[in-house]
Structures are given as C-alpha cells and as structure tokens.
Design an enzyme around this catalytic site. Structure first.
Site, short mmCIF file in Angstrom:
data_model
loop_
_atom_site.label_atom_id
_atom_site.label_comp_id
_atom_site.label_asym_id
_atom_site.label_seq_id
_atom_site.Cartn_x
_atom_site.Cartn_y
_atom_site.Cartn_z
N ARG A 130 -1.79 -26.89 -25.58
CA ARG A 130 -1.57 -27.81 -26.70
C ARG A 130 -0.48 -27.28 -27.63
O ARG A 130 -0.36 -26.07 -27.84
CB ARG A 130 -2.88 -27.97 -27.47
CG ARG A 130 -2.85 -28.97 -28.63
CD ARG A 130 -2.72 -30.36 -28.15
NE ARG A 130 -3.14 -31.33 -29.17
CZ ARG A 130 -2.80 -32.62 -29.16
NH1 ARG A 130 -2.03 -33.08 -28.19
NH2 ARG A 130 -3.23 -33.45 -30.08
N THR A 421 0.95 -40.43 -22.75
CA THR A 421 0.24 -39.39 -22.02
C THR A 421 0.17 -39.80 -20.55
O THR A 421 0.35 -40.97 -20.21
CB THR A 421 -1.18 -39.24 -22.62
OG1 THR A 421 -1.05 -38.99 -24.01
CG2 THR A 421 -1.96 -38.13 -21.99
N THR A 439 1.10 -34.62 -22.18
CA THR A 439 1.52 -35.62 -23.16
C THR A 439 2.69 -35.17 -24.02
O THR A 439 2.91 -33.97 -24.21
CB THR A 439 0.33 -35.95 -24.08
OG1 THR A 439 0.72 -36.95 -25.04
CG2 THR A 439 -0.16 -34.72 -24.83
N GLU A 441 2.76 -37.34 -26.80
CA GLU A 441 2.06 -38.07 -27.86
C GLU A 441 2.47 -39.52 -27.91
O GLU A 441 2.02 -40.30 -27.12
CB GLU A 441 2.21 -37.39 -29.22
CG GLU A 441 0.98 -37.46 -30.10
CD GLU A 441 0.86 -38.69 -30.97
OE1 GLU A 441 1.77 -39.53 -31.00
OE2 GLU A 441 -0.17 -38.80 -31.64
N ASP A 461 -0.81 -36.06 -34.68
CA ASP A 461 -2.22 -36.08 -34.29
C ASP A 461 -3.10 -35.42 -35.34
O ASP A 461 -4.33 -35.50 -35.27
CB ASP A 461 -2.42 -35.37 -32.94
CG ASP A 461 -2.42 -36.33 -31.77
OD1 ASP A 461 -2.32 -37.55 -32.00
OD2 ASP A 461 -2.51 -35.87 -30.62
N SER A 487 -7.59 -36.32 -27.87
CA SER A 487 -8.63 -37.08 -27.17
C SER A 487 -8.56 -36.88 -25.67
O SER A 487 -9.34 -37.49 -24.93
CB SER A 487 -8.51 -38.57 -27.49
OG SER A 487 -8.71 -38.82 -28.86
#
Length: 624
Positions: A130, A421, A439, A441, A461, A487
């Site tokens: 991430r 994504t 992703t 985003e 996010d 998510s």
C-alpha cells in the site's frame, strides 16, 4: 450471443434473457461511457463507468490457471506459468502488462495487496504494498483556505493526492521469496507490447472518454498519449505504443526496484508531484527511498463449518468486512432463500450495513491506530450483531457495534471511496496461489504521467478531516508515513478441515469491493454455483445508510423486488455503475482420497476452473 449461452446464464445465475439484453444495452458497448460525477467527502463513489456486459464461459485447465482483467495480460501470465514460473512470477508479468493495457486501473505508480499461499510450506502470507503518506503530510492536507475539506477533484487532479507508490517494492520482495524465473525475464512481455504497440480496447477508450477534459487540462505527456489532437479519446482499435514505459521497465528489469525508488526515475516522479503548477504535492525523494513493504498476518475465519476464508488485514478493511458479512450471515439459513430473491437481497444488504458501520469507525493503518481486529470478527460478537436484523424491516442507517478490544471512542470516517483498481487470481502447477488486488485509486489516478506510467491519487483514501462533527478523532485521518485505509479484499478459501486450497477471488470497485467479493463467496458456498456463475450474479449492496443499490437491468431490478425493499424501509437506487471486476480460480479436481474439492462443480473437466467478470474485459485461461 447464442441461445445456448443465454440459456446457460438464465438457468445458472438467474439472469433471464430479457435481463441480459437490458444489461448489454445499458452498458453502452457502442460508445464511450458517461463521466461519473465526483463525490463530496464521505459520499459513495460508484466504480469505473460501465462499458457493457459480455457473457463469459467458465474456463478449465489441467496444470494451472490465471484469471485477470485483460486478455493480453492473462496471456503473459499463462506463458510465464508454461515456462515453469511461479504464481508470483506470473503476477509480476501480469501487473506490468496491465500497467500498459489497463492504465486507468493500476500500475507501477500505485500500490497493491497480495495474499500468497505457499503450498510447500503450507503457509498463507499477506503482502502489503500500500502507498504511504509523505513524511511532510499533515492532517490538514485536504483542508482548503476556507477551513473546509476540498472537493474531490480539487484534491485529486495534480500532485497533492500522490502517495509513495508501493507495488514494485512489494512484488520484488515476493519474488525474492517465491519467484522461480529471473526477475528480468518477467518484464519481457510488457516491454515488447510497449515497443511494438497494442490495440486500445473498447473499455480503455471508454474510460479515457469519461475523463478526457480532465486529462487535457493536465497537459503533457498524458494529453497526447491518451487523446487525439482535438481532445477526444483515442478510439478502440487504435495502435498505441509507449517507448518511455519500455525504457522504464527495462531499467527496473535490469536494476531491480531501486531503479524506480532511487535515481532518475525517482527524481522525475518528485519533480512532477512537487512542481505541479496549481496543485503541488509533498512527495519527496526520501519518501521513495525509504519505502518498505509490510508482511502481515492474514485475517481468517471459518464459514459454514467447511470453509476457512482468509483476507487482507488492515490497513485494508476488505478482509475484515467480508468476514463480518459472512459471520453475521452464519445466523441465517441463506441457502434456503435462493439467490436473486427479495429476502436474499434484503438479508445480505442488512449484513453489509452492519459490517460497513464498524468499518467506518474502527479500521485504519494498524501501525498508527489500535484496530480491534480479533473483536470485529469474533463469532459471539457477530451473533449479537445478527440479532439486529429483521426480515420485515431494514436497519436503515446502522450504528457501529462495540466489539471486544475497543478501548476509546473514534469518529465516523468521511473519506470518499474511489475506485480504479484491478484484481488477479492465479494458481501455478505446484499449487501455489496468488490473490492480488492492485490500484492507482481513481480512474487514471492523479492524471500525472511520468516516464510512461501514471501516478496514484491514493492519499484521497484518507479522511479529508481529522475529526468528526462531534470532535472525535477519525482513525483514517492523514498522518505522515501512514497507509490509507482500503476496501481491497483479495481472498483465498481453504478446506477448514484439511487446510487444502479451494479457491481465490477478489475484485476492483472502490468501497463496493467488499460486496462483490462477499457475493461471489456466498454464490459458491451457500448457493452451490461454480466460480463463473457466482461472478455473474447481479450486484447489489448497502453501506452506512438506508440506501440499497441494485444493478440496473439485472434480474433483481424488478418492480416486485424494488417495491418489496421499499416496503421494508429501504431507499432503493438502481445503478448501471456497479462495475465489478471479479476474477477467480478454484480447485475443480479430485483429491488424493478421491473426493472433489469443496468448490468443484464439474470435477473431471479440469484440475482448475476460472471465471472472469462479464462486466469487464478479463478472461480466465490456463495450461493443460
């Protein structure tokens, strides 16, 4: 579409011929999709614009299987597996090709979460790639001069929204641990396509058209790459080459991820972000040089006694929310309701509401916030939550519960949940499996293009404000070095008794990823569907209010179901933007004891079965 295909889908998924015709028509296969309006902070944003509904048939293979979002990327993964590559090798080749052929959704300028099942070690690993907030980021990052949160587009278009990309560091670490083929060889398919060109797909062209004005406003190099001279989107079928990306990938193939995180590429990324003329960001060279992936413990729970379902832990909310949904539904005989019925839509939507209420309050980066993870999936806690559900009346706007482990009051999150994504599911011939959601985003990320690839807008996010209306701190607020809540819900399912691999699945789709993934798991478990049939099921869902969204034109979009939901207090919204991108693989053969896999619906057709979402352009394929 043949009558045979219509009959098969009508019989197995509940999508009748009329419904499929409506879905195909409303998807707009003949032209670009309309732009999707940007949300204000805290509002739900539907997935990428719809580009049609193309029925897919289940795929079978004897040695391995790949299911992913574009045929060219799938071919790259299948070819890598045929050469003896591992599931991680195939995932790397896939990601590099997707960077080129599906740039609106993912790429090396973004991040990813990956579950990896190491069959030899009998161990499941959760790789966190991430993005992180820059070291100079502050909680007021998205607060304007007037003291109010910025509008979404004011935050996203430009450098301000760009987080430190993580996917390459994560993939490099996974390859060192689990790769079989040389790192440099995994970039060959994407380099060849970048240099020789590929035909723009209908979906890519439609996606460009949806944001053409914004791309043009950001100028070069993105404008001339994606648009014609008159500012319109390049049409489907146009041959597109990207020699700059080829050079970037060649450098990474030769020198590893350091070629991206240090040196000229890193300097160009920072210059693009910090030098934006109207919306500069705070990303610095130290952020790139200091980025590290995280190896985390997957979050798992048993469903219906037989299945052990595992997902990604925080900072993704996907794994917890999927398991909460399943845990709440344990208290109901869902199988007896049958899919696509009023009672099923009502019941599953209520379970979603309860899961999303907890998600909004408690889940964020666990390195910054104490997430009550074990309490949120505790069986007794979820039984108590299930008692809030009535089959006669909706919960409406749900309240978060108080799971074991909560130690102080948190504020309600107000972050927009934007998609762009993609998901891939892979199993290799040694039985190792990958479920990876990746992703940048929003569609086309921040719209900032550097050396042939797009940069993410992942910082949006985060919650745009640090406290809620009551003054309570929001768990998912901006902090330096923090990873924004996601998510994404890459999922792997095991036999709860034996620990054997049964299937892998996941989807893109912003905050609705949780619903898409859970829907497919319910289809394969409670309703006995094969992986393709489960993916085909109509999409529907609810989050933190009384609104229940249903897929426009699908079998559940009927007056009887809409009126039935309204009679129970639901506010019903029909949407043609429930554009999931589910891709799954399951074990479809016989075990050593002669028993079929738990998710096998046609044992003997192939060792593995794969399914791809008819709402996107992906495929499933393997080697025999």
């Amino acid at each position: 579409m043949t009558a045979t295909v219509f009959h098969r889908l009508s019989r197995t998924t509940g999508l009748g011929i009329a419904a499929l015709v409506v879905l195909a028509a409303c998807g707009g296969n003949d032209g670009p999709a309309a732009p999707v309006a940007a949300p204000e902070p805290g509002q739900y944003m539907p997935p990428e614009p719809p580009t049609g509904y193309t029925p897919k048939t289940i795929a079978y293979a004897g040695k391995d299987m790949v299911a992913a979002a574009n045929p060219l990327a799938v071919k790259a993964g299948v070819d890598i597996l045929a050469k003896g590559g591992s599931a991680v090798d195939a995932a790397i080749a896939l990601q590099m090709v997707l960077n080129l052929v599906e740039p609106q959704s993912s790429g090396i300028g973004g991040g990813a979460f990956m579950l990896y099942f190491d069959k030899g070690a009998d161990k499941l690993l959760a790789y966190d790639g991430r993005e992180t907030a820059p070291r100079n980021a502050t909680p007021d990052l998205f607060i304007g001069a007037d003291g109010k949160p910025l509008g979404f587009l004011a935050a996203v278009d430009g450098g301000l929204s760009v987080g430190t990309p993580g996917v390459l560091r994560m993939l490099e670490a996974a390859h060192r641990a689990h790769g079989k083929l040389p790192w440099k060889d995994l970039f060959d398919p994407a380099i060849a396509l970048s240099e020789n060109g590929f035909a723009i797909s209908q979906r890519m062209s439609a996606s460009i058209a949806g944001v053409a004005a914004r791309i043009e406003a950001q100028g070069e190099p993105g404008a001339s790459y994606f648009l014609n001279a008159d500012g319109t989107a390049k049409a489907a079928g146009t041959m597109l080459r990207n020699p700059e990306l080829a050079a970037t990938l060649r450098a990474i193939a030769t020198d590893g991820a350091n070629a991206f995180y240090r040196g000229e590429i890193a300097r160009d990324i920072v210059a693009k972000v910090s030098g934006h003329p109207t919306n500069p960001g705070r990303l610095a060279l130290d952020d790139l040089a200091g980025y590290t992936h995280k190896l985390r413990e997957p979050v798992c729970a048993v469903y219906r006694v037989q299945y052990r379902v595992c997902g990604m832990p925080p900072p993704s909310s996907g794994g917890i929310a999927v398991l909460q949904t399943l845990g709440i539904l344990q208290s109901f005989d869902l199988a007896s309701l049958q899919p696509n019925t009023l009672d099923a839509v009502h019941l599953v939507s209520e379970a979603y509401r309860l899961a999303y209420a907890d998600r909004a309050l408690y889940v964020a980066d666990p390195d910054f916030v104490r997430v009550p993870q074990a309490g949120l999936i505790d069986a007794d806690y979820l039984k108590k939550r299930a008692k809030l559900i009535s089959m006669q009346k909706t919960i409406g706007t749900p309240e978060a519960g108080t799971p074991p482990g909560v130690y102080h009051t948190m504020g309600r999150d107000n972050s927009p949940a934007l998609p762009s994504t993609t998901h891939m599911s892979i199993i290799d011939r040694a039985g190792n499996a990958v479920s990876m959601t990746t992703t940048i985003e929003n569609g086309f990320g921040s719209l900032q293009m550097v050396r042939g690839f797009l940069l993410n807008n992942q910082l949006t996010d985060f919650s745009f404000s640090a406290t809620d209306a009551a003054g309570d701190p929001i768990a998912n607020s901006v902090q330096a070095g923090k990873r924004p809540r996601s998510s994404m819900a890459p999922t792997i399912i095991f036999n709860a008794a034996t620990g054997e691999f049964e299937g892998a699945i996941g989807s893109p789709g912003g905050s609705a990823i949780i619903q898409y993934t859970a829907k497919s798991i319910l289809g394969m478990t409670d309703w006995g569907l094969n992986v393709q049939q489960a993916i085909n099921l109509p999409n529907f869902g609810a989050q933190t209010n009384a609104t229940t969204s249903i897929e426009k034109g699908s079998l559940i979009d009927t007056a009887a179901i809409r009126d039935g939901l309204k009679a129970r207090g639901h506010t019903v919204v029909q949407t043609d933007s429930f554009t999931s991108g589910l891709h799954g693989v399951v074990f479809n053969g016989l075990r050593a004891d002669g028993k079929a896999g738990l998710l096998a619906r046609n044992p003997g057709a192939g060792t593995y079965a794969g399914g791809a979402d008819p709402r996107r352009e992906g495929t499933a394929q393997g080697n025999d």
